[in-house]
Design a protein around this motif. Structure first.
Motif, PDB file in Angstrom:
ATOM      1  N   ALA A  72       0.836  -1.204   0.000  1.00 38.67           N
ATOM      2  CA  ALA A  72       0.000   0.000   0.000  1.00 38.67           C
ATOM      3  C   ALA A  72       0.868   1.250   0.000  1.00 38.67           C
ATOM      4  CB  ALA A  72      -0.919   0.016   1.228  1.00 38.67           C
ATOM      5  N   SER A  73       0.281   2.340  -0.438  1.00 40.44           N
ATOM      6  CA  SER A  73       0.901   3.647  -0.277  1.00 40.44           C
ATOM      7  C   SER A  73       0.330   4.286   0.988  1.00 40.44           C
ATOM      8  CB  SER A  73       0.596   4.535  -1.493  1.00 40.44           C
ATOM      9  OG  SER A  73      -0.777   4.919  -1.485  1.00 40.44           O
ATOM     10  N   ASN A  78      -5.730   4.324   0.119  1.00 36.59           N
ATOM     11  CA  ASN A  78      -5.164   3.034   0.510  1.00 36.59           C
ATOM     12  C   ASN A  78      -5.248   2.801   2.007  1.00 36.59           C
ATOM     13  OD1 ASN A  78      -2.370   2.030  -1.675  1.00 36.59           O
ATOM     14  ND2 ASN A  78      -4.571   1.911  -1.961  1.00 36.59           N
ATOM     15  N   THR A  79      -5.093   3.866   2.790  1.00 31.09           N
ATOM     16  CA  THR A  79      -5.010   3.716   4.235  1.00 31.09           C
ATOM     17  C   THR A  79      -6.319   3.261   4.847  1.00 31.09           C
ATOM     18  OG1 THR A  79      -3.242   5.370   4.372  1.00 31.09           O
ATOM     19  CG2 THR A  79      -4.451   4.890   6.393  1.00 31.09           C
ATOM     20  N   GLN A  81      -8.678   1.611   3.470  1.00 32.00           N
ATOM     21  CA  GLN A  81      -8.916   0.225   3.058  1.00 32.00           C
ATOM     22  C   GLN A  81      -8.060  -0.748   3.878  1.00 32.00           C
ATOM     23  OE1 GLN A  81      -8.769  -0.306  -1.303  1.00 32.00           O
ATOM     24  NE2 GLN A  81      -9.174   1.886  -1.478  1.00 32.00           N
ATOM     25  N   CYS A  82      -6.796  -0.382   4.116  1.00 34.82           N
ATOM     26  CA  CYS A  82      -5.916  -1.241   4.913  1.00 34.82           C
ATOM     27  C   CYS A  82      -6.424  -1.394   6.348  1.00 34.82           C
ATOM     28  CB  CYS A  82      -4.497  -0.668   4.939  1.00 34.82           C
ATOM     29  SG  CYS A  82      -3.546  -0.974   3.435  1.00 34.82           S
ATOM     30  N   ARG A 107       1.657  -4.968   6.531  1.00 32.64           N
ATOM     31  CA  ARG A 107       1.376  -3.976   5.488  1.00 32.64           C
ATOM     32  C   ARG A 107       2.732  -3.491   4.982  1.00 32.64           C
ATOM     33  NH1 ARG A 107      -0.424   2.270   6.504  1.00 32.64           N
ATOM     34  NH2 ARG A 107       1.035   1.845   8.210  1.00 32.64           N
ATOM     35  N   ARG A 142       4.635  -2.416  -6.376  1.00 34.20           N
ATOM     36  CA  ARG A 142       4.290  -3.630  -5.624  1.00 34.20           C
ATOM     37  C   ARG A 142       5.389  -4.686  -5.684  1.00 34.20           C
ATOM     38  NH1 ARG A 142      -1.337  -5.646  -7.172  1.00 34.20           N
ATOM     39  NH2 ARG A 142      -1.945  -3.928  -5.810  1.00 34.20           N
ATOM     40  N   GLU A 164      -4.632  -7.665  -0.877  1.00 32.67           N
ATOM     41  CA  GLU A 164      -4.705  -6.262  -1.283  1.00 32.67           C
ATOM     42  C   GLU A 164      -5.549  -5.466  -0.293  1.00 32.67           C
ATOM     43  OE1 GLU A 164      -5.774  -5.648  -5.354  1.00 32.67           O
ATOM     44  OE2 GLU A 164      -4.464  -7.257  -6.072  1.00 32.67           O
ATOM     45  N   PRO A 165      -5.375  -4.146  -0.260  1.00 31.74           N
ATOM     46  CA  PRO A 165      -6.145  -3.331   0.686  1.00 31.74           C
ATOM     47  C   PRO A 165      -7.658  -3.479   0.550  1.00 31.74           C
ATOM     48  CG  PRO A 165      -4.319  -2.057  -0.202  1.00 31.74           C
ATOM     49  CD  PRO A 165      -4.364  -3.333  -0.976  1.00 31.74           C
TER      50      PRO A 165
END
Length: 362
Positions: A72-73, A78-79, A81-82, A107, A142, A164-165
């Motif tokens: 993830a970035s 992205n955050t 979702q993570c 992560r 990735r 994935e996130p």
């Protein structure tokens, strides 16, 4: 005297030769992962020369633990979702009971610096590709992030689940990899036979039929850790080479990195058993059933009668792309009657996570 000298000379020569071969085997078996980038003029990864057959984990012990890894970035998109993903990972693992094969979680943050969620989510900070290398296709980070993580981290488990996130784990996942094969979800849009002409640049005919390339991406995939250590550098190099190749870039588009993983896995002789039950993708998959993961990559648009209006913004909708700059609010409106159970379950699970995660939306 000469005869005696010859008698001593040949045993000494054999002894030295055996010692040299043993030394070379030790050195090669402990060689670090190759991190170099391919040249701009050609693709020339020495790992491509390995014979098909790859490595196989033998004498597997029970339980066969796997480590879940997500790249993830540090973007808001992205955050959030993570955070949701890790919330449900923990719940699935805690409910799996004795004998669970779900191990640790990481992560892999590929923006090069820590963020404020390091304490909430176990995180490894990887460096991004050099500026301009990804050519605007951020997913190329990735494979490079995986190369760094695999080289610099001690991973206790023998297997890795690449996730994935935007995955939500619905129930405990067993280790689906077995008998020396990885386990992967088959994507209908990964079609090696259709693109054989392009793929032969990276998977030459002497390696075998193009059908050796599985119709997969890198996620979700459960693969032996030692196999992944071999695949990852090739995956990185093939991804970068394909992006620089106008023909491959045009053919594969946004799924280029997925093709690169499938090719790299085949180059190292790591075949995969395909598991459709690995995940669902609403709204096309209507029931969760016995699946393990909900992948919410597609937008879910419906009218108030529960009819899908895909391609047109619905009266009710859930689309992760609506929350690129800010996280979704707590307590999202539930879908209207008639919407598939898979979509209802997705929204319910997002709502539960956001209700329980600290400082949501701040």
């Amino acid at each position: 005297m000469n005869c005696g000298g010859k008698t001593l000379f040949y045993p000494l020569l054999i002894t030295l030769s055996v010692a040299l071969i043993t030394y070379n085997l030790i050195i090669s078996s402990n060689a670090p992962l190759k991190q170099g980038f391919p040249s701009s003029s050609s693709y020339n990864d020495p790992l491509i020369q390995l014979p098909r057959g790859g490595s196989r984990i033998r004498n597997e012990r029970k339980p066969r633990l796997f480590h879940t890894a997500v790249t993830a970035s540090d973007s808001v998109y992205n955050t959030w979702q993570c955070r949701v993903m890790y919330y449900w990972f923990k719940k699935a693992k805690s409910s799996s009971g004795p004998g669970s094969e779900m191990g640790g979680f990481t992560r892999i943050l590929h923006n090069g610096k820590p963020d404020k969620y390091m304490d909430e989510i176990p995180t490894f900070v990887a460096q991004p590709l050099p500026p301009g290398t990804d050519q605007g296709y951020v997913v190329l980070n990735r494979p490079w992030a995986f190369v760094q993580w695999l080289q610099q981290t001690e991973i206790k488990e023998d297997y890795v689940l690449m996730s994935e996130p935007d995955h939500i784990i619905v129930k405990p996942i067993p280790n689906l990899a077995k008998d020396g094969f990885g386990a992967a979800f088959p994507f209908f849009y990964i079609e090696p036979k259709k693109y054989e002409k392009v793929l032969r640049k990276y998977y030459p005919e002497e390696r075998g039929p193009v059908t050796n390339i599985d119709p997969i991406g890198n996620s979700p995939v459960i693969v032996g850790k030692e196999d992944l250590k071999k695949i990852a550098p090739t995956w990185m190099n093939v991804s970068l080479a394909m992006k620089k190749d106008p023909e491959a870039d045009k053919a594969f588009g946004w799924v280029l990195e997925m093709y690169a993983y499938a090719v790299s896995s085949a180059l190292h002789g790591v075949s995969n058993n395909l598991h459709k039950e690995f995940m669902i993708q609403p709204p096309w998959d209507k029931e969760v059933g016995d699946k393990y993961i909900i992948h919410y990559t597609y937008g879910c648009d419906f009218d108030m009668k529960g009819h899908l209006t895909y391609g047109k913004v619905g009266e009710w909708r859930f689309d992760k792309r609506s929350y690129i700059k800010s996280a979704p609010p707590k307590n999202l409106t539930m879908p209207p009657p008639g919407v598939p159970q898979s979509v209802v379950t997705l929204v319910r699970m997002v709502n539960e996570a956001t209700a329980n995660l600290p400082d949501w939306g701040l």
